[in-house]
Enzyme design. Structure first.
Site, mmCIF file in Angstrom:
data_model
loop_
_atom_site.group_PDB
_atom_site.id
_atom_site.type_symbol
_atom_site.label_atom_id
_atom_site.label_comp_id
_atom_site.label_asym_id
_atom_site.label_seq_id
_atom_site.Cartn_x
_atom_site.Cartn_y
_atom_site.Cartn_z
ATOM 1 N N GLN A 126 9.654 31.493 57.939
ATOM 2 C CA GLN A 126 9.727 32.567 56.949
ATOM 3 C C GLN A 126 8.516 33.489 57.067
ATOM 4 O O GLN A 126 8.484 34.539 56.423
ATOM 5 C CB GLN A 126 9.776 31.960 55.544
ATOM 6 C CG GLN A 126 11.004 31.115 55.266
ATOM 7 C CD GLN A 126 10.889 30.356 53.961
ATOM 8 O OE1 GLN A 126 10.407 29.231 53.917
ATOM 9 N NE2 GLN A 126 11.319 30.968 52.882
ATOM 10 N N ASN A 127 7.548 33.090 57.865
ATOM 11 C CA ASN A 127 6.307 33.850 57.982
ATOM 12 C C ASN A 127 6.475 35.039 58.926
ATOM 13 O O ASN A 127 7.197 34.960 59.923
ATOM 14 C CB ASN A 127 5.182 32.947 58.478
ATOM 15 C CG ASN A 127 4.910 31.801 57.522
ATOM 16 O OD1 ASN A 127 5.133 31.925 56.325
ATOM 17 N ND2 ASN A 127 4.441 30.694 58.051
ATOM 18 N N ARG B 241 -2.176 43.900 56.098
ATOM 19 C CA ARG B 241 -1.764 42.547 56.524
ATOM 20 C C ARG B 241 -1.928 42.393 58.038
ATOM 21 O O ARG B 241 -2.354 41.354 58.532
ATOM 22 C CB ARG B 241 -0.304 42.283 56.168
ATOM 23 C CG ARG B 241 0.111 42.515 54.725
ATOM 24 C CD ARG B 241 -0.349 41.439 53.783
ATOM 25 N NE ARG B 241 -1.745 41.524 53.405
ATOM 26 C CZ ARG B 241 -2.244 42.458 52.569
ATOM 27 N NH1 ARG B 241 -1.485 43.411 52.073
ATOM 28 N NH2 ARG B 241 -3.516 42.436 52.242
ATOM 29 N N TYR C 98 1.263 46.805 54.543
ATOM 30 C CA TYR C 98 1.500 46.036 55.765
ATOM 31 C C TYR C 98 0.465 46.331 56.844
ATOM 32 O O TYR C 98 0.167 45.464 57.669
ATOM 33 C CB TYR C 98 2.924 46.273 56.267
ATOM 34 C CG TYR C 98 3.937 45.626 55.355
ATOM 35 C CD1 TYR C 98 4.169 44.257 55.410
ATOM 36 C CD2 TYR C 98 4.616 46.376 54.403
ATOM 37 C CE1 TYR C 98 5.065 43.647 54.537
ATOM 38 C CE2 TYR C 98 5.513 45.770 53.533
ATOM 39 C CZ TYR C 98 5.736 44.407 53.611
ATOM 40 O OH TYR C 98 6.606 43.808 52.738
ATOM 41 N N ASP D 260 3.754 36.386 60.389
ATOM 42 C CA ASP D 260 2.619 36.367 61.316
ATOM 43 C C ASP D 260 3.043 35.827 62.682
ATOM 44 O O ASP D 260 4.177 35.388 62.869
ATOM 45 C CB ASP D 260 1.463 35.545 60.732
ATOM 46 C CG ASP D 260 1.841 34.080 60.497
ATOM 47 O OD1 ASP D 260 2.184 33.392 61.467
ATOM 48 O OD2 ASP D 260 1.815 33.633 59.332
ATOM 49 N N HIS E 204 12.347 36.492 58.502
ATOM 50 C CA HIS E 204 11.996 37.634 57.660
ATOM 51 C C HIS E 204 11.298 38.763 58.411
ATOM 52 O O HIS E 204 10.689 39.633 57.806
ATOM 53 C CB HIS E 204 11.116 37.167 56.491
ATOM 54 C CG HIS E 204 11.808 36.207 55.582
ATOM 55 N ND1 HIS E 204 11.133 35.328 54.761
ATOM 56 C CD2 HIS E 204 13.128 35.966 55.373
ATOM 57 C CE1 HIS E 204 12.003 34.600 54.081
ATOM 58 N NE2 HIS E 204 13.215 34.969 54.445
ATOM 59 N N GLY F 129 5.216 23.563 54.380
ATOM 60 C CA GLY F 129 4.520 24.626 53.668
ATOM 61 C C GLY F 129 5.394 25.677 53.028
ATOM 62 O O GLY F 129 4.995 26.833 52.940
ATOM 63 N N THR F 130 6.576 25.289 52.556
ATOM 64 C CA THR F 130 7.406 26.239 51.827
ATOM 65 C C THR F 130 7.926 25.590 50.560
ATOM 66 O O THR F 130 8.236 24.391 50.538
ATOM 67 C CB THR F 130 8.580 26.762 52.671
ATOM 68 O OG1 THR F 130 9.451 27.549 51.846
ATOM 69 C CG2 THR F 130 9.379 25.630 53.293
ATOM 70 N N SER F 131 8.021 26.373 49.504
ATOM 71 C CA SER F 131 8.461 25.879 48.202
ATOM 72 C C SER F 131 9.967 25.723 48.115
ATOM 73 O O SER F 131 10.482 25.182 47.146
ATOM 74 C CB SER F 131 8.003 26.850 47.105
ATOM 75 O OG SER F 131 8.592 28.131 47.307
#
Length: 229
Positions: A86-87, A56, A53, A89, A104, A169-171
């Site tokens: 969900q990001n 990151r 992390y 950043d 998250h 941009g999420t599956s």
């Protein structure tokens, strides 16, 4: 003002240069998920987790928000916009968006490893021996696999109130975030922007835009703004 809830995932940040976890050359390709994103991995090797992390966090300093982030922000001039991301950043924040819920956790925060309510801002590396005020080792304030997602009920409420629910941009393969689609109002509009989306099972109610986040968001923005408030 109409309410828009927007769920964003790795795809919106990928165009800023943030490496994703699930792509063939993504972060999971070089790390086992249980080693760097689980309580078990933390207990097994704290130094590895902190290093993962820390890298990151340093990478995050090298990137900037892209056009999709900025267009999401510009929607606030016309709608009541609530972002559920969900990001981990801070690109939505840096683009100027006002209401952002990080499901998250956040890369620029750290917390006690014993009490998740004890949190601090974190913009540099976390090292072994760095302690919270309760004496415990500091850890990234990230929700790992197998951990409770405390803000999920808040996200459900935001989705349930939305007139438009947008997914960028999420599956929709990560839970519980993927379950948010079950809470859309019957008369709410559903828009999904994802170049790889297979259509899903949403009863034909969704508008699918098989584009990257930047180009897809531009198309949606143009239609929403031309259509008025």
């Amino acid at each position: 003002m109409k309410k828009i809830a927007i769920l964003t995932g790795a795809g919106i940040s990928a165009e800023s240069g943030i490496q994703t976890f699930r792509d063939a050359n993504g972060l999971w390709h070089n790390h086992k998920v249980e080693d760097v994103a689980s309580p078990e991995g933390w207990r097994k090797n704290r130094e590895l987790v902190l290093d993962f992390y820390n890298q990151r966090r340093q990478q995050l300093k090298q990137v900037v928000p892209n056009q999709a982030h900025h267009l999401v922000k510009q929607l606030e001039d016309h709608f009541d916009v609530q972002i559920i991301t969900q990001n981990i950043d801070d690109l939505h924040e840096r683009a100027g968006s006002t209401h952002i819920l990080h499901l998250h956790g956040e890369l620029n925060k750290m917390c006690s490893s014993l009490n998740r309510k004890i949190t601090y801002d974190c913009f540099e590396d976390i090292k072994i021996g760095d302690k919270a005020e309760d004496g415990s080792q500091l850890r990234p304030d990230i929700i790992w696999f197998g951990e409770e997602v405390p803000l999920y009920p808040v996200a459900v409420e935001l989705v349930a109130q939305a007139d438009i629910f947008m997914v960028i941009g999420t599956s929709l393969q990560v839970y519980p975030a993927a379950n948010l689609l079950n809470f859309i109002k019957d008369d709410a509009q559903l828009i999904i922007i994802n170049p790889d989306h297979d259509g899903g099972n949403y009863g034909g109610r969704a508008i699918y835009i098989k584009e990257k986040a930047t180009t897809g968001m531009q198309k949606v923005f143009d239609v929403l703004i031309k259509g008025g408030d």
